[in-house]
Design a protein around this motif. Structure first.
Motif, PDB file in Angstrom:
ATOM      1  N   PHE A 403      81.261  45.821  56.927  1.00 47.85           N
ATOM      2  CA  PHE A 403      80.483  44.785  57.575  1.00 47.85           C
ATOM      3  C   PHE A 403      81.184  43.866  58.608  1.00 47.85           C
ATOM      4  O   PHE A 403      82.320  43.463  58.234  1.00 47.85           O
ATOM      5  N   LEU A 404      80.840  44.133  59.726  1.00 46.42           N
ATOM      6  CA  LEU A 404      81.699  43.047  60.781  1.00 46.42           C
ATOM      7  C   LEU A 404      80.817  42.402  61.661  1.00 46.42           C
ATOM      8  O   LEU A 404      80.041  42.905  62.552  1.00 46.42           O
ATOM      9  N   VAL A 414      88.124  41.867  57.413  1.00 46.30           N
ATOM     10  CA  VAL A 414      87.077  43.035  57.339  1.00 46.30           C
ATOM     11  C   VAL A 414      86.424  42.784  56.114  1.00 46.30           C
ATOM     12  O   VAL A 414      86.960  42.708  54.982  1.00 46.30           O
ATOM     13  N   ALA A 415      84.926  42.668  56.274  1.00 44.95           N
ATOM     14  CA  ALA A 415      84.356  42.893  54.680  1.00 44.95           C
ATOM     15  C   ALA A 415      84.083  44.161  54.386  1.00 44.95           C
ATOM     16  O   ALA A 415      83.449  45.036  55.245  1.00 44.95           O
ATOM     17  N   CYS A 416      84.598  44.727  53.355  1.00 46.78           N
ATOM     18  CA  CYS A 416      84.381  46.007  52.602  1.00 46.78           C
ATOM     19  C   CYS A 416      83.980  46.192  51.463  1.00 46.78           C
ATOM     20  O   CYS A 416      84.262  45.493  50.444  1.00 46.78           O
ATOM     21  N   GLN A 424      83.375  43.666  46.556  1.00 43.82           N
ATOM     22  CA  GLN A 424      83.494  43.645  47.996  1.00 43.82           C
ATOM     23  C   GLN A 424      84.494  42.469  48.252  1.00 43.82           C
ATOM     24  O   GLN A 424      84.833  41.639  47.668  1.00 43.82           O
ATOM     25  N   THR A 425      85.396  42.952  49.221  1.00 43.48           N
ATOM     26  CA  THR A 425      86.471  42.071  49.520  1.00 43.48           C
ATOM     27  C   THR A 425      86.345  41.851  51.252  1.00 43.48           C
ATOM     28  O   THR A 425      85.920  42.447  51.826  1.00 43.48           O
ATOM     29  N   LYS A 426      87.199  40.690  51.326  1.00 42.10           N
ATOM     30  CA  LYS A 426      87.384  40.250  52.953  1.00 42.10           C
ATOM     31  C   LYS A 426      88.775  40.217  53.134  1.00 42.10           C
ATOM     32  O   LYS A 426      89.648  39.127  52.793  1.00 42.10           O
ATOM     33  N   LEU A 427      89.389  41.158  53.692  1.00 41.00           N
ATOM     34  CA  LEU A 427      90.831  41.251  53.734  1.00 41.00           C
ATOM     35  C   LEU A 427      91.284  41.422  55.440  1.00 41.00           C
ATOM     36  O   LEU A 427      90.384  41.796  56.265  1.00 41.00           O
ATOM     37  N   GLU A 428      92.452  41.244  55.933  1.00 39.33           N
ATOM     38  CA  GLU A 428      93.046  41.619  57.055  1.00 39.33           C
ATOM     39  C   GLU A 428      92.774  43.218  57.328  1.00 39.33           C
ATOM     40  O   GLU A 428      92.849  43.841  56.301  1.00 39.33           O
ATOM     41  N   PRO A 429      92.672  43.754  58.627  1.00 40.75           N
ATOM     42  CA  PRO A 429      92.279  45.131  58.729  1.00 40.75           C
ATOM     43  C   PRO A 429      93.539  46.042  57.981  1.00 40.75           C
ATOM     44  O   PRO A 429      93.100  46.831  57.456  1.00 40.75           O
ATOM     45  N   ALA A 430      94.955  45.835  58.165  1.00 40.63           N
ATOM     46  CA  ALA A 430      95.589  46.479  57.664  1.00 40.63           C
ATOM     47  C   ALA A 430      95.691  46.689  56.088  1.00 40.63           C
ATOM     48  O   ALA A 430      95.804  47.402  55.799  1.00 40.63           O
ATOM     49  N   ALA A 431      95.308  45.402  55.636  1.00 40.04           N
ATOM     50  CA  ALA A 431      95.279  45.333  54.291  1.00 40.04           C
ATOM     51  C   ALA A 431      94.088  46.190  53.629  1.00 40.04           C
ATOM     52  O   ALA A 431      94.088  46.715  52.658  1.00 40.04           O
ATOM     53  N   THR A 432      92.807  46.113  54.496  1.00 43.52           N
ATOM     54  CA  THR A 432      91.502  46.945  54.240  1.00 43.52           C
ATOM     55  C   THR A 432      91.907  48.634  54.285  1.00 43.52           C
ATOM     56  O   THR A 432      91.841  49.161  53.224  1.00 43.52           O
ATOM     57  N   ILE A 433      92.607  48.910  55.417  1.00 45.82           N
ATOM     58  CA  ILE A 433      93.211  50.214  55.278  1.00 45.82           C
ATOM     59  C   ILE A 433      93.957  50.677  54.107  1.00 45.82           C
ATOM     60  O   ILE A 433      93.803  51.630  53.624  1.00 45.82           O
ATOM     61  N   TYR A 434      95.020  49.964  53.705  1.00 45.70           N
ATOM     62  CA  TYR A 434      95.713  50.273  52.599  1.00 45.70           C
ATOM     63  C   TYR A 434      94.847  50.336  51.530  1.00 45.70           C
ATOM     64  O   TYR A 434      95.028  51.577  50.635  1.00 45.70           O
ATOM     65  N   ARG A 435      93.856  49.525  51.323  1.00 39.34           N
ATOM     66  CA  ARG A 435      92.919  49.618  50.090  1.00 39.34           C
ATOM     67  C   ARG A 435      92.190  50.678  50.141  1.00 39.34           C
ATOM     68  O   ARG A 435      91.970  51.403  49.089  1.00 39.34           O
ATOM     69  N   ILE A 436      91.651  51.207  51.129  1.00 42.84           N
ATOM     70  CA  ILE A 436      90.775  52.375  51.380  1.00 42.84           C
ATOM     71  C   ILE A 436      91.456  53.619  51.020  1.00 42.84           C
ATOM     72  O   ILE A 436      91.096  54.568  50.362  1.00 42.84           O
TER      73      ILE A 436
END
Length: 451
Positions: A403-404, A414-416, A424-436
């Motif tokens: 969700f953006l 980024v809410a993912c 659901q997490t809210k992390l910086e884009p780089a951290a979100t990419i790593y998590r995904i």
């Protein structure tokens, strides 16, 4: 205008998106496995001149092909991938390096009666090794290793590669004075699994013109069983009576000899004198692979050695050996038996991005960043209610939804949502990419097939 009722023709397969993803995953495993053994990808036309396909098809080929006229051209849909390969190699001989090792995954067409596990349009996955003048028997010894590696990579364990040699069969029929009838006999014996020994014996007498004694001798010969060493030992008793038989026995012994070195377990391999293969062009080692828990399905991988397949196009001797997996049939059976792993991802995307602002710049930039990191991303910008968008992701089994909105954009986060756990997490884009990426790697564990 009157509406037509949509339907799929009998004997043809159309898959919904999720099972199509499963089929594509299987194809990718086959491509990677074949590539491990030095095979190059190849594609040939679906339509060929009828004379090409009928030149050495033999058996029931002419009855089964889809043949049609286009102007003055007599055309047909290919019924396998091997005959077109022979034309290809002869045509491009000067541009190829030998031995030429190719794999091909493509559709073929046979106008036979559609039934359970048998289709009129179906995928075959083939490998072939073509030699220039000669081709070492070691290539035939390597084939079982490739079959074993392929089926193991798919996740199968309960399968058996059955092997014989046509020279042994031809030599044995020569001993009985039946050389001229060898082809008809082998096509009849090839039906053993389907109709049983009694009916095969009857056909040998009534259709092939054998005496009852000759038919009994053949049934006795192909009934030789035991461990691989025991069967070979029994065959040694026939050595010295026919040159072709002796050569076939030596070739079969070589194939068995190198099994362990190639990593093929004994329980997945058996010398089986009933294996003949119906097509006329096989001349040496022949292979059939069956699922031990589903013998009624028949062979799901078969092939063999051929020496003169290209003789209609060139005077050069271009011997070859190859196998074919009936991929559509295999996929059908696996699905019917609930053996396709339901836990592996089948979604068309890894992430669904839901932009919450009128300006889509940030959402598009995020999608681009995800894709640059190998994450399949889909933007959902249709005019739908939020609940419908979530339902869309859920129905397609998309594992992550992002969700953006203005708050996320302003905060640089980024809410993912993980759709499986609800977390659901809210992390910086780089951290979100790593998590995904970590989550996707975990989801990808496991084989396509579960037994």
């Amino acid at each position: 205008m009157a509406k037509m009722t949509p339907r799929t023709l009998s004997g043809f397969m159309e898959l919904l998106p999720a099972p199509q993803q499963q089929m594509e995953r299987m194809m990718e495993i086959l491509r990677k496995t074949y590539a491990l053994y030095g095979f190059t990808p190849l594609d040939t036309p679906v339509i060929e001149s009828s004379e090409v396909l009928l030149a050495k098809g033999g058996g029931e080929t002419e009855k089964q092909i889809y043949r049609f006229q286009k102007g003055d051209a007599d055309l047909a849909l290919r019924f396998d991938l091997t005959v077109p390969l022979a034309k290809y190699v002869a045509l491009h001989y000067n541009d190829l390096s030998f031995p030429f090792r190719r794999y091909q995954i493509g559709k073929v067409y046979r106008g036979e009666r559609a039934q359970r596990g048998r289709f009129r349009e179906f995928y075959q996955a083939d490998i072939d090794i073509i030699g220039d003048g000669k081709l070492s028997i070691l290539n035939e010894a390597e084939i079982p290793a490739i079959i074993y590696k392929t089926f193991s990579a798919l996740g199968l364990k309960r399968f058996q590669i059955r092997v014989n040699n046509r020279k042994i069969l031809n030599g044995f029929y020569e001993m009985l004075g039946l050389t001229e009838k060898a082809g008809d006999i082998m096509r009849t014996v090839d039906k053993l699994d389907k109709i049983g020994a009694e009916k095969v014996g009857k056909l040998l007498v009534e259709d092939c013109g054998l005496t009852r004694e000759q038919a009994d001798e053949i049934l006795k010969f192909i009934a030789i069983t035991g461990t691989n060493d025991e069967v070979l030992s029994a065959l040694e008793g026939y050595r010295g009576r026919c040159e072709a038989f002796d050569l076939g026995l030596s070739e079969l012994s070589t194939v068995v000899r190198y099994l362990a070195s190639f990593g093929v377990p004994a329980e997945n391999f058996a010398v089986d004198l009933t294996i003949a293969r119906g097509l006329d062009y096989y001349t040496g080692t022949v292979y059939e692979t069956t699922l031990l828990d589903h013998p009624e399905i028949g062979s799901v991988c078969s092939g063999g050695r051929y020496d003169n397949l290209a003789e209609y196009y060139t005077d050069r001797q271009l011997p070859g050996v190859g196998i074919s997996i009936g991929l559509t049939r295999l996929f059908y059976v696996l699905g019917e038996q609930k053996m396709l792993n339901p836990d592996l991802p089948t979604a068309p995307a890894d992430v669904l991005i839901l932009p919450m602002t009128e300006d889509l710049t940030a959402a598009i930039s995020l999608a681009t960043a995800l894709r640059e990191n190998g994450i399949r991303a889909q933007l959902h910008w249709e005019d739908k209610k939020f609940k419908q968008k979530i339902s869309y992701a859920d129905k397609l089994s998309i594992p992550y939804v992002i969700f953006l909105g203005e708050d996320e954009i302003n905060a640089g986060v980024v809410a993912c949502k993980d759709m499986a756990t609800g977390e659901q997490t809210k992390l910086e884009p780089a951290a979100t990419i790593y998590r995904i990426k970590a989550g996707l790697a975990e989801r990808e564990k496991g084989s396509v097939i579960v037994e």
